[in-house]
Write an enzyme that holds these catalytic residues in place. Structure first.
Site, PDB file in Angstrom:
ATOM      1  N   ARG A  25       0.860  -1.194   0.000  1.00 20.79           N
ATOM      2  CA  ARG A  25       0.000   0.000   0.000  1.00 20.79           C
ATOM      3  C   ARG A  25       0.894   1.242   0.000  1.00 20.79           C
ATOM      4  O   ARG A  25       1.039   1.925   0.988  1.00 20.79           O
ATOM      5  CB  ARG A  25      -0.945  -0.008   1.202  1.00 20.79           C
ATOM      6  CG  ARG A  25      -1.880  -1.196   1.182  1.00 20.79           C
ATOM      7  CD  ARG A  25      -2.853  -1.193   2.339  1.00 20.79           C
ATOM      8  NE  ARG A  25      -3.938  -0.227   2.127  1.00 20.79           N
ATOM      9  CZ  ARG A  25      -4.873   0.004   3.061  1.00 20.79           C
ATOM     10  NH1 ARG A  25      -4.784  -0.579   4.233  1.00 20.79           N
ATOM     11  NH2 ARG A  25      -5.846   0.852   2.817  1.00 20.79           N
ATOM     12  N   PRO A  26       1.525   1.539  -1.136  1.00 22.92           N
ATOM     13  CA  PRO A  26       2.441   2.685  -1.202  1.00 22.92           C
ATOM     14  C   PRO A  26       1.692   4.017  -1.063  1.00 22.92           C
ATOM     15  O   PRO A  26       0.455   4.055  -1.125  1.00 22.92           O
ATOM     16  CB  PRO A  26       3.054   2.563  -2.592  1.00 22.92           C
ATOM     17  CG  PRO A  26       2.051   1.801  -3.382  1.00 22.92           C
ATOM     18  CD  PRO A  26       1.380   0.876  -2.427  1.00 22.92           C
ATOM     19  N   ASP A  75       3.080   6.724  -2.865  1.00 25.36           N
ATOM     20  CA  ASP A  75       3.837   7.507  -3.867  1.00 25.36           C
ATOM     21  C   ASP A  75       2.999   8.614  -4.501  1.00 25.36           C
ATOM     22  O   ASP A  75       3.497   9.723  -4.746  1.00 25.36           O
ATOM     23  CB  ASP A  75       4.397   6.579  -4.943  1.00 25.36           C
ATOM     24  CG  ASP A  75       3.317   5.731  -5.609  1.00 25.36           C
ATOM     25  OD1 ASP A  75       2.534   5.102  -4.879  1.00 25.36           O
ATOM     26  OD2 ASP A  75       3.239   5.741  -6.846  1.00 25.36           O
ATOM     27  N   ASP A  89     -14.002  -2.957  -0.453  1.00 26.54           N
ATOM     28  CA  ASP A  89     -14.260  -3.242   0.964  1.00 26.54           C
ATOM     29  C   ASP A  89     -15.464  -4.147   1.161  1.00 26.54           C
ATOM     30  O   ASP A  89     -15.671  -4.665   2.255  1.00 26.54           O
ATOM     31  CB  ASP A  89     -14.469  -1.938   1.739  1.00 26.54           C
ATOM     32  CG  ASP A  89     -13.233  -1.075   1.696  1.00 26.54           C
ATOM     33  OD1 ASP A  89     -13.347   0.136   1.966  1.00 26.54           O
ATOM     34  OD2 ASP A  89     -12.158  -1.602   1.368  1.00 26.54           O
ATOM     35  N   ILE A 105      -8.399  -3.551  -7.222  1.00 27.43           N
ATOM     36  CA  ILE A 105      -7.857  -2.523  -6.317  1.00 27.43           C
ATOM     37  C   ILE A 105      -6.720  -3.097  -5.485  1.00 27.43           C
ATOM     38  O   ILE A 105      -5.617  -2.555  -5.442  1.00 27.43           O
ATOM     39  CB  ILE A 105      -8.965  -1.972  -5.378  1.00 27.43           C
ATOM     40  CG1 ILE A 105     -10.206  -1.568  -6.166  1.00 27.43           C
ATOM     41  CG2 ILE A 105      -8.404  -0.843  -4.527  1.00 27.43           C
ATOM     42  CD1 ILE A 105     -10.046  -0.349  -7.040  1.00 27.43           C
TER      43      ILE A 105
END
Ligand code: EPZ
Length: 421
Positions: A123-124, A126, A306, A328
């Site tokens: 889960r970057p 950036d 989710d 995702i």
């Protein structure tokens, strides 16, 4: 000692459940409040541990946090100080990174330790950092701490390689006091983003386009306190609608915004779930044979990632082969191993899974590996034969307000026990 949740399956659920305020709006609204020069009152705050973690971080920043009633928070940043954020609470949730955008926007400087949260694969951040740099900040990462600093923040055009929820919110918070106009292109369109922008505009920000893929922010010099009510939690709502489809005789899920759930509702209609959708509630009746479906998670308004784990549990009860494809978080399938222990037949071949149904589920000991996995196991426990024991329930308490209490009110036989750590 630690909590486990135990569920004796097989009880049919009946009654009405009221959905709480949206976790994924709340965890952004609280950091956003520090951008104000006076008190911000937020109502509809869910009683979840992420809110407690964020309140601890606010207190570190010398922000006054007053809990009024069960779901009111008054956040007063009048006397706050921009200290280095290294409290352990910062690592309890990924959303603590929203203090990056808020503190950079307010003070042009922030030092914060790396945030934590559910492990769903890499889960970057950036895209967040790219946005901050585009506004004029320098970014340093040393020994687990980010230091962001800018002589001045100047509005610019930022294109997001991926329509990231977190990056969209973080960048717009950093841009509210920037000089001139900032444009975020390929912005995420989730309802929680609209809610944060609603709060900021009430405070005096000039943000347009929230909910579309182009958001513009015209910098202002000051933001004032305001009053805000949080939108209902579409993921909690979706979770309860799936629970009803799996285990209810007759159940009403109220305090929802159906438009936020269109992708899920259309998939449940495809499964032939017996439900009526009204303006702020859904009524679900059990008893029908469910059909297998194919789903793919997508950024809003597509099917929310989710809800993938809870929906996977429901698909174990559908007749035929269902498929799930995660676009995702390609590795978000840890719940399938746990469901397999209960008798589910799921073939995982990331980023997809094939669910064979219907399969009888049996109560056994399982572990919540993340928040939504926990929810999927609760659903399995409700329909499983025997007693299911769910470990690591702190994940569930991070994001669901009184899930077991709400289920007990619907007739579920669910309780908590304490076991050795
Ligand atoms: C938010 O996370 C939600 N969390 C998540 O909910 C939700 O699953 C996710 O949005 C997608 O809808 C909160 O709002 C607190 P993203 P976020 O940035 O903002 C990649 C839950 O269960 N990415 O939209 O972190 C990333 O790796 C939680 O309530 C980058 O590559 O999601 C992922 O594959 C879990 N670089 C994808 O984008 C970045 O800089 C989606 O991330 C940022 C993200």
């Amino acid at each position: 000692m630690k909590d486990v949740i135990r569920i004796e399956g097989g009880r049919k659920l009946n009654g009405t459940v009221r959905v709480s305020g949206a976790k994924n709006a709340t965890v952004a609204l609280i950091p956003a409040s520090i951008l104000a020069s006076g008190p911000v009152t937020i109502v509809g705050v869910p009683n979840i541990s992420d809110v407690k973690s964020l309140s601890t971080i606010l207190q570190e920043l010398k922000v006054d946090v007053i809990q009024k009633g069960e779901d009111h928070l008054v956040i007063d940043p009048t006397h706050m100080e921009n200290i280095t954020l290294d409290h352990p609470a910062v690592t309890k949730l990924r959303a603590s990174y929203y203090f990056m955008g808020a503190l950079l926007g307010k003070y042009k400087k922030v030092k914060i330790r790396m945030s934590g949260g559910c492990y769903l694969g890499p889960r970057p951040i950036d895209l967040h950092l790219k946005g901050f740099e585009a506004l004029g900040a320098t970014v340093k990462y040393e020994q687990g701490y980010y230091t962001l600093e800018a002589k001045e923040l100047v509005g610019t055009k930022i294109f997001l390689d991926f329509a990231s929820v977190g990056a969209t919110i973080n960048i717009l918070m950093a841009a509210v006091f920037a000089k001139g106009r900032t444009t975020i292109e390929n912005a995420a369109k989730e309802p929680e983003i609209i809610d944060v922008v609603t709060l900021l505009n009430k405070m005096g920000a000039k943000i347009r386009g929230a909910g579309t893929n182009v958001i513009t922010i015209d910098g202002v010099t000051e933001l004032s306190g305001c009053f805000h009510e949080i939108i209902p939690d579409r993921i909690e709502a979706g979770t309860f609608i799936i629970i009803a489809a799996a285990a209810a005789e007759h159940m009403v899920v109220e305090n929802i915004i159906p438009q936020h759930l269109e992708a899920l509702l259309s998939k449940l209609q495809e499964m032939d779930v017996d439900m009526d959708v009204q303006v702020d509630r859904v009524t679900i009746r059990g008893g029908r044979q469910l059909k297998a479906i194919d789903v793919k998670t997508l950024p809003y308004p597509g099917l929310a990632t989710d809800l993938q784990a809870p929906l996977t549990t429901l698909m174990t009860q559908a007749y035929g082969e269902s498929t799930v494809t995660e676009t995702i978080y390609p590795q978000r399938f840890k719940h399938c191993d746990e469901l397999g222990k209960m008798g589910a037949r799921i073939d995982v071949n990331m980023p997809s899974a094939v669910i064979h149904g219907p399969t009888k589920l049996y109560g056994v000991d399982v572990t919540a590996t993340d928040l939504r996995c926990g929810a999927s196991l609760v659903i399995a426990g409700l329909i499983g034969d025997g007693i299911t024991t769910i470990d690591e329930v702190y994940h569930i308490d991070r994001g669901y307000d009184n899930l077991d209490g709400k289920l007990k009110n619907l007739g579920a036989n669910i309780w908590r026990d304490q076991i050795e750590e």
